[in-house]
Design an enzyme around this catalytic site. Sequence first.
Site, mmCIF file in Angstrom:
data_model
loop_
_atom_site.group_PDB
_atom_site.id
_atom_site.type_symbol
_atom_site.label_atom_id
_atom_site.label_comp_id
_atom_site.label_asym_id
_atom_site.label_seq_id
_atom_site.Cartn_x
_atom_site.Cartn_y
_atom_site.Cartn_z
ATOM 1 N N PHE B 10 0.841 -1.655 -0.003
ATOM 2 C CA PHE B 10 -0.132 0.177 0.347
ATOM 3 C C PHE B 10 0.997 1.547 0.588
ATOM 4 C CE2 PHE B 10 -3.649 2.068 2.504
ATOM 5 C CZ PHE B 10 -4.998 2.024 0.769
ATOM 6 N N THR B 108 4.197 -5.335 -2.887
ATOM 7 C CA THR B 108 5.154 -4.723 -2.689
ATOM 8 C C THR B 108 6.704 -4.530 -2.848
ATOM 9 O OG1 THR B 108 5.267 -6.898 -2.559
ATOM 10 C CG2 THR B 108 4.041 -6.363 -0.798
ATOM 11 N N GLU B 161 1.025 -6.850 -16.174
ATOM 12 C CA GLU B 161 1.366 -6.398 -16.983
ATOM 13 C C GLU B 161 1.529 -5.188 -16.514
ATOM 14 O OE1 GLU B 161 -0.195 -5.387 -20.640
ATOM 15 O OE2 GLU B 161 1.387 -4.661 -19.970
ATOM 16 N N VAL B 164 6.266 -3.843 -16.667
ATOM 17 C CA VAL B 164 6.620 -3.735 -18.316
ATOM 18 C C VAL B 164 6.376 -2.642 -19.261
ATOM 19 C CG1 VAL B 164 8.102 -4.271 -20.344
ATOM 20 C CG2 VAL B 164 8.430 -6.260 -18.612
ATOM 21 N N LYS B 236 13.187 -6.843 -16.652
ATOM 22 C CA LYS B 236 12.366 -7.108 -17.739
ATOM 23 C C LYS B 236 12.822 -7.948 -18.597
ATOM 24 C CE LYS B 236 10.839 -2.335 -16.126
ATOM 25 N NZ LYS B 236 11.491 -1.286 -16.444
#
Lengths: 364, 364
Positions: B10, B108, B161, B164, B236
């Site tokens: 959060f 997180t 999604e 990257v 990535k």
Amino acid sequence: VLVDLLLVGFGHVGRRFARLLEERRAALARTEALEPRVVGVATRRHGAALAPAGLDLKEALARVEAGRRLEDLHDETTGPAPMSGLDLIHRCAQGRGGEAPWVVVETTWLDVQTGGPAVAHVRAALASGAHVVTANKGPVAVAYRELRALAEARDRAFLFEGAVMDGVPVFNLVRETLPGVEIRGFRGVINATTNYILTALEEGQPFERALADMQAAGIAEADPSLDLDGWDAAAKTAALANVWLDADLTPARIARAGIAPATAAEARAALAGGERLRLVARAARRGPTVEAEVALIRLPADDLLAGLRGLANALVIETDLLGEVAIVQMGGGLTQTAYALLSDLVAVTRRLRAPGRAPRGQSP
Amino acid sequence: VLVDLLLVGFGHVGRRFARLLEERRAALARTEALEPRVVGVATRRHGAALAPAGLDLKEALARVEAGRRLEDLHDETTGPAPMSGLDLIHRCAQGRGGEAPWVVVETTWLDVQTGGPAVAHVRAALASGAHVVTANKGPVAVAYRELRALAEARDRAFLFEGAVMDGVPVFNLVRETLPGVEIRGFRGVINATTNYILTALEEGQPFERALADMQAAGIAEADPSLDLDGWDAAAKTAALANVWLDADLTPARIARAGIAPATAAEARAALAGGERLRLVARAARRGPTVEAEVALIRLPADDLLAGLRGLANALVIETDLLGEVAIVQMGGGLTQTAYALLSDLVAVTRRLRAPGRAPRGQSP
């Protein structure tokens, strides 16, 4: 899902689509559980055939490519062979029980100003309860609101990915992957012939030779004025603005520019000034209206659109949540256009499995 | 469709996502028939709360942003407040009847080499029967095969999604709009911090100032070595290669390059030679294996990747049917990353309506 297909139009694009269906049959069955079955074909010069139990597609391809007619493939228990694409659609509709889904795959020749004959085919197909996928820009450029309303009323899909940038996802990109995003406008280089010629002019090549290259490659029309005078770009601009910006435009209502041999000096002057001359299609919401045009514009060299060379096309989409997002097609051609139809067909199939899903037609 | 959400994490991204949910609530209900309800939140430093009837999200945002804790929002009939994200997931799973779908929204902090703690959260969530959407690249970069298999076995979605190019569709682009297309490889500029610095170096600006710009904008980390040493790009690259090329890579197994103050001379030399120095991520199938690397490369000025300036990112995807297709992100940020989660949540919802549809997890 067994899906019956009518191929209305069986020229280069229609035939490449038919072959692609066969080439990808196993993959479509595996990943999408899609079993397409062609039950009818209508051509411009080689007749038409309807065969509800499935038509011999390889034989149809061989016949047309040998200059022969299709009537021998027609199932005479359905009556005499159809006389036209419209006749094929009506005859197919009459013989169907309403249970199995069917899709009209529309790839006829196009009058860009009237959208004909594609508009009539789409209208008849939707009214008859078929889903429609088309590679023609005409229907969405000249009659989108009417056809969308018809598709919604009949709860059928009306898809046209091939209308802009061939099989590179444009309409499907926004509909499937940008849910909840508002599109504020777009700009793009969306006509390959003029961009190829502009690039050639920058390099000092003669206009006529660059144009001849495009005609030899089958990319420009024999009568290239649709490309050169900006009509093709205007039709695509109308299509995009109608779908994304809820405009009610037609190609004729879009301010147009084009290119001509005299454009060479302008292109070279732009290059000498560190810029690039590009034929840019653009549209944006301005209060309650949508402004759209096709213009010949000098762009800074580091603009994404300035960097497009040769056959490359691109659309820069201005959104509320994601800022600008661009999709780029490095090169196009027949297979890409045929793929657009295939990807739309898959979208129809996915929709058949999820009937409650909101997007009907291409509504946002 | 009523969908319960657990927000595990959060921080900036998780809170922006929570606000985006509220901002788009009406549109999601209208276009997707999606009614999201947040039933739990776990934070790193402000405690956690579980409230099966729905948690007061505005109050949770206000509390955390005022430095206060969340325990007052916890529904004590479910037991004591959860101690961690993992605890929240397990506790939520125990209390559920198995009827209504639930989604763990994972945002997180990330150890890029181990993928922790995100991998543990994703594993626990899928094993508990939740769908998972995450903005973390860790799980897909270090444990994709395991998590995909788990998602498939439980028939749950595992979407990422945001891993990257933020919310610009990359994984969703291929999965939703390129059915039947085989991806042969890709190359891209996918780290904004290094591209911003390289552009600044070309313009003669000092390395340290460009880096400080990125840190001030919240784009580079306080410890920027993950960006500068190529770790972020390598993670990535592993994620993309794992999903698109069926590789089994981790960031540590990808050859890496990065940038440093000494790169300035190289960047300016490239520019003087009419080229551009770019940190390029690339991968391709080579027979049975996948070759992948992050390399500092001189590109011709007219290459699409060379034209990317500042924060712009792009991926050029090499396909069998469409040739090269590129997607470009002009600028990124918090809203874009939060939108990635929202678009994945919509993808889960659409899937819930079409349960027979093939793509589980991100399998091709």
